[in-house]
Design an enzyme around this catalytic site. Structure first.
Site, PDB file in Angstrom:
ATOM      1  N   THR A  38      81.038  -0.810  50.159  1.00  0.00           N
ATOM      2  CA  THR A  38      80.110  -1.937  50.011  1.00  0.00           C
ATOM      3  C   THR A  38      79.327  -1.874  48.694  1.00  0.00           C
ATOM      4  O   THR A  38      79.113  -0.780  48.154  1.00  0.00           O
ATOM      5  CB  THR A  38      79.103  -1.914  51.190  1.00  0.00           C
ATOM      6  OG1 THR A  38      78.026  -2.819  50.920  1.00  0.00           O
ATOM      7  CG2 THR A  38      78.508  -0.532  51.417  1.00  0.00           C
ATOM      8  N   ASP A  39      78.843  -3.021  48.245  1.00  0.00           N
ATOM      9  CA  ASP A  39      77.991  -3.043  47.040  1.00  0.00           C
ATOM     10  C   ASP A  39      76.654  -2.343  47.278  1.00  0.00           C
ATOM     11  O   ASP A  39      75.932  -2.040  46.328  1.00  0.00           O
ATOM     12  CB  ASP A  39      77.768  -4.482  46.546  1.00  0.00           C
ATOM     13  CG  ASP A  39      77.090  -5.416  47.540  1.00  0.00           C
ATOM     14  OD1 ASP A  39      76.739  -4.969  48.651  1.00  0.00           O
ATOM     15  OD2 ASP A  39      76.920  -6.608  47.204  1.00  0.00           O
ATOM     16  N   GLU A  40      76.309  -2.095  48.554  1.00  0.00           N
ATOM     17  CA  GLU A  40      75.004  -1.481  48.843  1.00  0.00           C
ATOM     18  C   GLU A  40      74.912  -0.044  48.350  1.00  0.00           C
ATOM     19  O   GLU A  40      73.811   0.505  48.237  1.00  0.00           O
ATOM     20  CB  GLU A  40      74.698  -1.554  50.338  1.00  0.00           C
ATOM     21  CG  GLU A  40      74.646  -2.984  50.826  1.00  0.00           C
ATOM     22  CD  GLU A  40      73.755  -3.202  52.037  1.00  0.00           C
ATOM     23  OE1 GLU A  40      73.009  -2.291  52.420  1.00  0.00           O
ATOM     24  OE2 GLU A  40      73.817  -4.310  52.594  1.00  0.00           O
ATOM     25  N   TYR A  48      72.179   2.911  56.392  1.00  0.00           N
ATOM     26  CA  TYR A  48      73.532   2.323  56.356  1.00  0.00           C
ATOM     27  C   TYR A  48      74.182   2.562  54.997  1.00  0.00           C
ATOM     28  O   TYR A  48      75.303   3.070  54.900  1.00  0.00           O
ATOM     29  CB  TYR A  48      73.476   0.815  56.655  1.00  0.00           C
ATOM     30  CG  TYR A  48      74.745   0.080  56.225  1.00  0.00           C
ATOM     31  CD1 TYR A  48      75.940   0.264  56.916  1.00  0.00           C
ATOM     32  CD2 TYR A  48      74.745  -0.763  55.103  1.00  0.00           C
ATOM     33  CE1 TYR A  48      77.115  -0.375  56.499  1.00  0.00           C
ATOM     34  CE2 TYR A  48      75.905  -1.405  54.688  1.00  0.00           C
ATOM     35  CZ  TYR A  48      77.089  -1.202  55.390  1.00  0.00           C
ATOM     36  OH  TYR A  48      78.241  -1.826  54.974  1.00  0.00           O
ATOM     37  N   LYS A  51      77.505   4.811  54.075  1.00  0.00           N
ATOM     38  CA  LYS A  51      78.714   4.273  53.430  1.00  0.00           C
ATOM     39  C   LYS A  51      79.023   5.051  52.144  1.00  0.00           C
ATOM     40  O   LYS A  51      80.180   5.307  51.818  1.00  0.00           O
ATOM     41  CB  LYS A  51      78.545   2.781  53.119  1.00  0.00           C
ATOM     42  CG  LYS A  51      78.527   1.869  54.331  1.00  0.00           C
ATOM     43  CD  LYS A  51      79.806   1.907  55.146  1.00  0.00           C
ATOM     44  CE  LYS A  51      81.004   1.369  54.408  1.00  0.00           C
ATOM     45  NZ  LYS A  51      82.228   1.388  55.259  1.00  0.00           N
TER      46      LYS A  51
END
Ligand code: NAD
Ligand code: DAU
Length: 341
Positions: A126-128, A150, A154
């Site tokens: 993810t971009d997070e 989260y 990831k």
């Protein structure tokens, strides 16, 4: 590549990927492996349930014995790992399941895959992992600064994939998708949550000032991006899959209300998410060089998505009961009690 294990394939993006792969590659066997948590839903796979090149196995990615049995039973040569706990707010309430699935689960899949000598392993990230981006766009080699449990879980999962490539020479690729939306998304995430709440004339709890920016990627574009990287990505590399549709949350909310013909008075400004990232933004140049690009303009995709929720109440009404209501109370009851319209 012949027998592909798609973990988390009963969730939102995983099921779009399974539906896409089953239709696009009749020569592959697509085996969906999913624990069926609150977010997993076999209704998402009804369109392929009778197809000859599709199978379903229920199981936990962190359960080594079951993973080993399934890898052997289907002679799996390729793994695409979508399985995750995926909701930031739930990770703030309780990070435990996020470490179990997103970190330990990724490790178990890599380790069992390595032991059995599988070919390609695609980790869906993810971009997070890049954290809050004030301005500019994150490129694949930028540093990681994850801010929520989260995002950190990831980052842990994908760093394990990187380590298995560098240390053991495993053939891994990583995708980093931006905020994804479309049909079959569990109604805890902004777009399906606000759409289904607004249909019922219920308040829309917008965090803080609503000026956070997300980059929206239509789910079928995300699924095609994972397909492109799986087939053509260079071993050991990561690829950003950016929607190239950056919008303020408040704009997205206003647009949903306009499409539904509902009043702006449904919006409530509630206390912010803890550690809330203001902006995510990535460049997709590297994935574009593989021949992928997002095809859905946000206005078209949002209209199609809102229409889908209007036309498929059978799908979401049964979800917004029981477990969903427990989460809703925990997440929103106090916030809404102190809200402003
Ligand atoms: P989702 O929550 O809709 O689905 C997750 C799926 O994983 C569910 O089917 C669930 O049952 C399954 N699962 C959870 N724990 C499991 C376990 N221990 N073993 C086996 N299966 C398990 O998630 P999503 O939105 O479809 O996201 C899919 C992947 O894409 C995730 O890895 C997520 O981090 C990533 N991603 C999501 C977005 C987004 O905007 N939704 C954007 C970028 C990346
Ligand atoms: O960026 C990719 C990520 O996008 C994925 O990795 C995650 O799995 C996915 O859940 C998503 O994370 P976000 O936190 O950005 O998505 P969410 O839909 O929860 O929230 C989008 C924005 O809307 C965010 O700024 C928070 C805000 N929001 C969300 C909810 C649910 C609200 O203001 N109110 C809400 O009730």
């Amino acid at each position: 590549m012949k027998n592909i294990l798609v973990t988390g394939g009963a969730g939102f993006i995983g099921s779009a990927f399974v539906r896409h792969m089953v239709a696009a590659y009749p020569e592959y066997n697509i085996i969906c492996y999913d624990k069926l948590t609150y977010a997993g839903n076999l209704d998402n796979l009804l369109p392929v349930s009778d197809e000859e090149n599709y199978q379903f196995e229920r199981g936990d990615v962190a359960d080594r014995l079951t993973v080993e049995r399934v890898l052997k039973r289907y002679a799996i040569d390729t793994i695409v790992n979508f399985a995750a706990e995926s909701h930031v707010d739930r990770s703030i309430l309780d990070p435990d399941a996020f470490i179990h699935t997103d970190v330990v689960g990724a490790y178990i899949l890599l380790d069992e895959g390595k032991k059995l000598g599988i070919g390609r392993f695609c980790q869906v990230s993810t971009d997070e992992v890049y954290g809050d981006i004030d301005d500019g766009e994150s490129a694949e080699d930028d540093r990681f600064l994850p801010n929520s449990p989260y995002a950190a879980s990831k980052a842990g999962g994908e760093l394990m994939a990187r380590a298995y490539a560098v240390t053991y020479g495993m053939d891994t690729v990583i995708t980093r998708g931006s905020n994804t939306y479309g049909p079959y998304q569990y109604p805890e995430k902004l777009i399906p949550f606000f759409t289904t709440e607004a249909i019922d004339d219920r308040p829309l709890p917008l965090y803080g000032d609503g000026k956070q920016i997300r980059d929206w990627l239509y789910v079928d574009d995300h699924a095609r991006g994972v397909d492109r990287v799986l087939h053509d990505g260079v071993s050991g590399e990561a690829y950003n899959l950016a929607g190239e549709n950056q919008r303020y949350n408040v704009e997205v909310t206003r647009r949903i209300l306009e499409i539904l013909g509902k009043p702006a008075s449904l919006v409530r400004h509630v206390p912010d998410r803890e550690g809330h990232d203001r902006r995510y933004a990535m460049t997709a140049a590297k994935a574009r060089a593989l021949g992928w690009k997002p095809q859905f303009d946000f206005d078209v995709g949002l209209q199609a998505t809102v229409n889908w929720y209007l036309e498929n109440e059978w799908w979401w009404r049964k979800i917004k009961k029981g477990e969903f209501l427990d989460f809703y109370r925990q997440q929103y009851a106090e916030r809404l009690a102190t809200s402003e319209s």
